[in-house]
Design a protein around this motif. Sequence first.
Motif, mmCIF file in Angstrom:
data_model
loop_
_atom_site.group_PDB
_atom_site.id
_atom_site.type_symbol
_atom_site.label_atom_id
_atom_site.label_comp_id
_atom_site.label_asym_id
_atom_site.label_seq_id
_atom_site.Cartn_x
_atom_site.Cartn_y
_atom_site.Cartn_z
ATOM 1 N N TRP A 1 42.352 -2.259 73.782
ATOM 2 C CA TRP A 1 43.717 -1.778 73.975
ATOM 3 C C TRP A 1 43.830 -0.258 73.976
ATOM 4 N N ARG A 2 42.698 0.438 74.065
ATOM 5 C CA ARG A 2 42.704 1.891 74.166
ATOM 6 C C ARG A 2 41.848 2.323 75.337
ATOM 7 N N ASP A 3 42.127 3.493 75.878
ATOM 8 C CA ASP A 3 41.341 4.014 76.994
ATOM 9 C C ASP A 3 39.873 4.091 76.601
ATOM 10 N N LEU A 4 39.021 3.530 77.454
ATOM 11 C CA LEU A 4 37.586 3.576 77.194
ATOM 12 C C LEU A 4 37.066 5.008 77.277
ATOM 13 N N ARG A 5 37.528 5.738 78.276
ATOM 14 C CA ARG A 5 37.122 7.138 78.453
ATOM 15 C C ARG A 5 38.328 8.038 78.190
ATOM 16 N N ASP A 6 38.056 9.194 77.663
ATOM 17 C CA ASP A 6 39.157 10.104 77.331
ATOM 18 C C ASP A 6 39.468 11.087 78.446
ATOM 19 N N ALA A 7 38.967 10.819 79.676
ATOM 20 C CA ALA A 7 39.181 11.750 80.790
ATOM 21 C C ALA A 7 40.658 11.937 81.099
ATOM 22 N N LEU A 8 41.476 10.920 80.805
ATOM 23 C CA LEU A 8 42.905 11.019 81.112
ATOM 24 C C LEU A 8 43.744 11.200 79.854
ATOM 25 N N GLU A 9 43.122 11.648 78.786
ATOM 26 C CA GLU A 9 43.885 11.901 77.567
ATOM 27 C C GLU A 9 44.951 12.955 77.838
ATOM 28 N N GLY A 10 46.154 12.651 77.472
ATOM 29 C CA GLY A 10 47.257 13.572 77.713
ATOM 30 C C GLY A 10 47.997 13.314 79.009
ATOM 31 N N LEU A 11 47.541 12.323 79.811
ATOM 32 C CA LEU A 11 48.242 12.002 81.059
ATOM 33 C C LEU A 11 49.667 11.544 80.753
ATOM 34 N N ARG A 12 50.616 12.000 81.529
ATOM 35 C CA ARG A 12 52.017 11.648 81.311
ATOM 36 C C ARG A 12 52.318 10.290 81.945
ATOM 37 N N TYR A 13 52.831 9.373 81.146
ATOM 38 C CA TYR A 13 53.213 8.044 81.617
ATOM 39 C C TYR A 13 54.722 7.881 81.540
ATOM 40 N N ASP A 14 55.225 6.923 82.324
ATOM 41 C CA ASP A 14 56.642 6.592 82.308
ATOM 42 C C ASP A 14 56.833 5.209 81.687
ATOM 43 N N GLU A 15 58.069 4.913 81.309
ATOM 44 C CA GLU A 15 58.415 3.585 80.781
ATOM 45 C C GLU A 15 59.676 3.074 81.473
ATOM 46 N N PRO A 16 59.596 2.839 82.783
ATOM 47 C CA PRO A 16 60.782 2.400 83.535
ATOM 48 C C PRO A 16 61.030 0.904 83.332
ATOM 49 N N GLU A 17 61.809 0.556 82.336
ATOM 50 C CA GLU A 17 61.955 -0.847 81.936
ATOM 51 C C GLU A 17 62.432 -1.738 83.081
ATOM 52 N N ASP A 18 63.431 -1.288 83.827
ATOM 53 C CA ASP A 18 63.945 -2.120 84.925
ATOM 54 C C ASP A 18 62.881 -2.323 85.995
ATOM 55 N N ALA A 19 62.123 -1.273 86.301
ATOM 56 C CA ALA A 19 61.080 -1.381 87.323
ATOM 57 C C ALA A 19 59.947 -2.285 86.845
ATOM 58 N N ILE A 20 59.608 -2.212 85.564
ATOM 59 C CA ILE A 20 58.557 -3.083 85.030
ATOM 60 C C ILE A 20 58.987 -4.542 85.131
ATOM 61 N N GLU A 21 60.239 -4.820 84.811
ATOM 62 C CA GLU A 21 60.731 -6.193 84.920
ATOM 63 C C GLU A 21 60.735 -6.663 86.371
ATOM 64 N N ALA A 22 61.083 -5.778 87.296
ATOM 65 C CA ALA A 22 61.043 -6.132 88.716
ATOM 66 C C ALA A 22 59.612 -6.420 89.155
ATOM 67 N N TRP A 23 58.666 -5.635 88.651
ATOM 68 C CA TRP A 23 57.245 -5.886 88.942
ATOM 69 C C TRP A 23 56.829 -7.259 88.425
ATOM 70 N N LYS A 24 57.232 -7.600 87.216
ATOM 71 C CA LYS A 24 56.882 -8.895 86.647
ATOM 72 C C LYS A 24 57.451 -10.051 87.471
#
Length: 455
Positions: free
Chosen positions: A281-304
């Motif tokens: 449940w954690r990134d295997l490599r730290d190459a993307l440590e600090g990458l900015r992620y979003d939490e678009p709840e409506d879009a995630i539900e639409a994806w599901k």
Amino acid sequence: MPALLWLRRDLRRADHPALLAALDAADGALAVLFVVDPHLWERGGPVRRAWVAASLQAVQASYGGRIAVRYGRPDEVVPAVAEEVRAGSVHVTREVTGAGMRRDERVREALATQGVEWVETGTPYAVGPGLVRNGSGDPYKVFTPFHRAWQQHGWPAPAEDPAELSLLDVESDDEALELLDEALAVEDLPELPAAGEAAALARWADFCDEALADYTQDRDRPDHDGTSRLSAYLKIGAVHPRTLLADLAPKRSTGSATFAKELAWREFYADVLFHQPWSAWRDLRDALEGLRYDEPEDAIEAWKRGETGYPIVDAGMRQLLATGWMHNRVRMITASFLTKDLHVWWPVGARWFLDRLVDGDIASNNHGWQWVAGTGTDAAPYFRVFNPVLQGEKFDPAGDYVRRWIPELRHVEGKAVHQPWEVEDGYAEGYPRRLVDHSEERKDTLARYEAVKKG
């Protein structure tokens, strides 16, 4: 002295080393147990619970209906049953996940206080995780060299099938049986495949006869029935990969080599998880440590729900909801859309897949997600942003897969179905508009990567 066999991810009778070891120790008095572990049962999604229940019911016939099913903590239930049958040893297929090994250590310690021997024989893999290492004795970090070493290491022939089983009659408890029944009675379950060892072997035989020869070409085509559909059986242990590899050995075809390589991918990811259990449940490599992620709840539900507005993505997500399975190429496309177009951290998607997939395997699923997200084992992840339109046109060229799962687009002919926004009446039947513009989100993704690389 009697022996106890504790079944887990090995719900079969054939090619079962732990069963043979238990029989050898049992002196004619063997008991067989399956534990409904509340920790795993409550955390598993409804699809996984139903598949376990169906698979357990199917394997009962192979054991004469004498698999005792008990509910409770394994470190309490297993010692209790061992004492009940006066077992001198408890036999298992060795677990290789972090959580599984920790659970087994607790059970082993509890049994030791009773003077009961703990015996591990075999694993769910052709080559047990941890056995394939490089010249320095270290685990492999990349698939290609692992695959070469895996082939050179080799694996034993399938274990013999015991001719007869004379088993002790141990009662199941009502709570466990009720949970299994409830799991299969849940509303809106997808249509599960036929469960059990016989069904797995029948599916394997059909695949070898009908699709193995063209597997190299067809395995990436979701519009073709070109895959084995064995992943759910491998997950539950209804068939052992060693059995499949033994059948492939004399064929010596391109298709058989490609299929064996796919089995090696499964073993590679298990090996990665074995050595880095935290990578579940954690990134295997730290190459993307600090990458900015979003939490678009409506879009995630639409994806599901399969309502992103990108047909190949939506077809895959709807196939998942309807069947508990998704074609592997489409798994990569849908994962790329969530992580690269919606900029969502991969564990969100990995958890949804584990909840909904019949074949949900934490090593393969979660490290597959990391491969797509760019945090896993691949050496060059930065440039891989799947274009859902081009992927659809390439791997579903006539649009048959999309039309099968998206009725709102069945009026659109040919490959035009992959771009309904370019068709005059593309939205006439209510298909949703695109959540995002892929070209703009791709630029955003690459910009986020560049910001992380520059520190």
